[in-house]
Design a protein around this motif. Structure first.
Motif, PDB file in Angstrom:
ATOM      1  N   ARG A   4       0.857  -1.190   0.000  1.00  0.00           N
ATOM      2  CA  ARG A   4       0.000   0.000   0.000  1.00  0.00           C
ATOM      3  C   ARG A   4       0.885   1.229   0.000  1.00  0.00           C
ATOM      4  N   HIS A   5       0.735   2.050  -1.045  1.00  0.00           N
ATOM      5  CA  HIS A   5       1.529   3.265  -1.203  1.00  0.00           C
ATOM      6  C   HIS A   5       0.705   4.492  -0.831  1.00  0.00           C
ATOM      7  N   ARG A   6       1.416   5.562  -0.505  1.00  0.00           N
ATOM      8  CA  ARG A   6       0.794   6.863  -0.216  1.00  0.00           C
ATOM      9  C   ARG A   6       1.006   7.775  -1.428  1.00  0.00           C
ATOM     10  N   TYR A   7      -0.047   8.485  -1.797  1.00  0.00           N
ATOM     11  CA  TYR A   7       0.006   9.396  -2.944  1.00  0.00           C
ATOM     12  C   TYR A   7      -0.316  10.796  -2.452  1.00  0.00           C
ATOM     13  N   PHE A   8       0.672  11.684  -2.558  1.00  0.00           N
ATOM     14  CA  PHE A   8       0.538  13.044  -2.060  1.00  0.00           C
ATOM     15  C   PHE A   8       0.194  13.985  -3.210  1.00  0.00           C
ATOM     16  N   HIS A   9      -0.938  14.660  -3.059  1.00  0.00           N
ATOM     17  CA  HIS A   9      -1.379  15.692  -3.998  1.00  0.00           C
ATOM     18  C   HIS A   9      -1.016  17.010  -3.316  1.00  0.00           C
ATOM     19  N   LYS A  10      -0.080  17.742  -3.902  1.00  0.00           N
ATOM     20  CA  LYS A  10       0.441  18.957  -3.270  1.00  0.00           C
ATOM     21  C   LYS A  10       0.114  20.166  -4.129  1.00  0.00           C
ATOM     22  N   LEU A  11      -0.497  21.148  -3.503  1.00  0.00           N
ATOM     23  CA  LEU A  11      -0.851  22.392  -4.178  1.00  0.00           C
ATOM     24  C   LEU A  11      -0.038  23.521  -3.565  1.00  0.00           C
ATOM     25  N   TYR A  12       0.573  24.324  -4.432  1.00  0.00           N
ATOM     26  CA  TYR A  12       1.383  25.455  -3.993  1.00  0.00           C
ATOM     27  C   TYR A  12       0.831  26.733  -4.601  1.00  0.00           C
ATOM     28  N   ALA A  13       0.748  27.782  -3.800  1.00  0.00           N
ATOM     29  CA  ALA A  13       0.411  29.126  -4.290  1.00  0.00           C
ATOM     30  C   ALA A  13       1.722  29.903  -4.360  1.00  0.00           C
TER      31      ALA A  13
END
Length: 162
Positions: free
Chosen positions: A114-123
């Motif tokens: 089981r992997h972790r998937y990071f959705h990262k938003l930057y302003a």
């Protein structure tokens, strides 16, 4: 003046929850719907990076696998629809390369565990120049000193056993 906090959510999965199969290589490999709020008033652009720090095996990770790189999204953008197509991206949005050496979304496809998937938003406080399909590391370098706020949504996925 009211301080806002950048937030990133999906109607498809909650933070720390399992990503539905349709957004993976075992399903339709569609990008999940994403929405955000709390963009700083003086932001000039947004960046979205999706990656997996557990590759290839979460028990012994060796690299971070990049799934999606978008930059120069307009700061008045409030999200991306499910399965967003290139032509439906907000005007001015530029694409970077994922670790399959192509642009666009590549969904979770873990070889083991089981992997972790990071959705990262930057302003960012600037509109970035055309970096000609940068890698994640090239984009991060261009973003240095420009980040006003950031938010993260993490989902998990493990392939179904056959």
């Amino acid at each position: 003046m009211v301080a806002t906090t950048l937030q990133l959510i999906s109607t498809a999965f909650g933070h720390g929850a399992s990503i539905p199969r349709r957004f993976t290589c075992e399903g339709e490999d569609r990008s999940p719907p994403l929405s955000w709020s709390g963009i700083p008033a003086h932001a000039r652009s947004l960046v979205l990076i999706v990656d997996d720090p557990d590759a290839p095996d979460p028990a012994a990770p060796q690299m971070t696998w990049v799934h999606w790189v978008l930059y120069n999204l307009a700061p008045d953008t409030v999200g991306l629809e499910e399965g967003v197509k290139l032509l439906a991206l907000p005007a001015g949005t530029l694409l970077g390369k994922n670790d399959w050496k192509r642009t666009g979304y590549g969904g979770p496809c873990p070889p083991i565990g089981r992997h972790r998937y990071f959705h990262k938003l930057y302003a960012l406080d600037a509109l970035l120049p055309d970096l000609r399909k940068p890698t994640k590391s090239e984009l991060l370098l261009a973003m240095e000193g420009r980040i006003l706020a950031q938010a993260e949504l993490m989902g998990t996925y493990q392939k179904e056993r056959s």
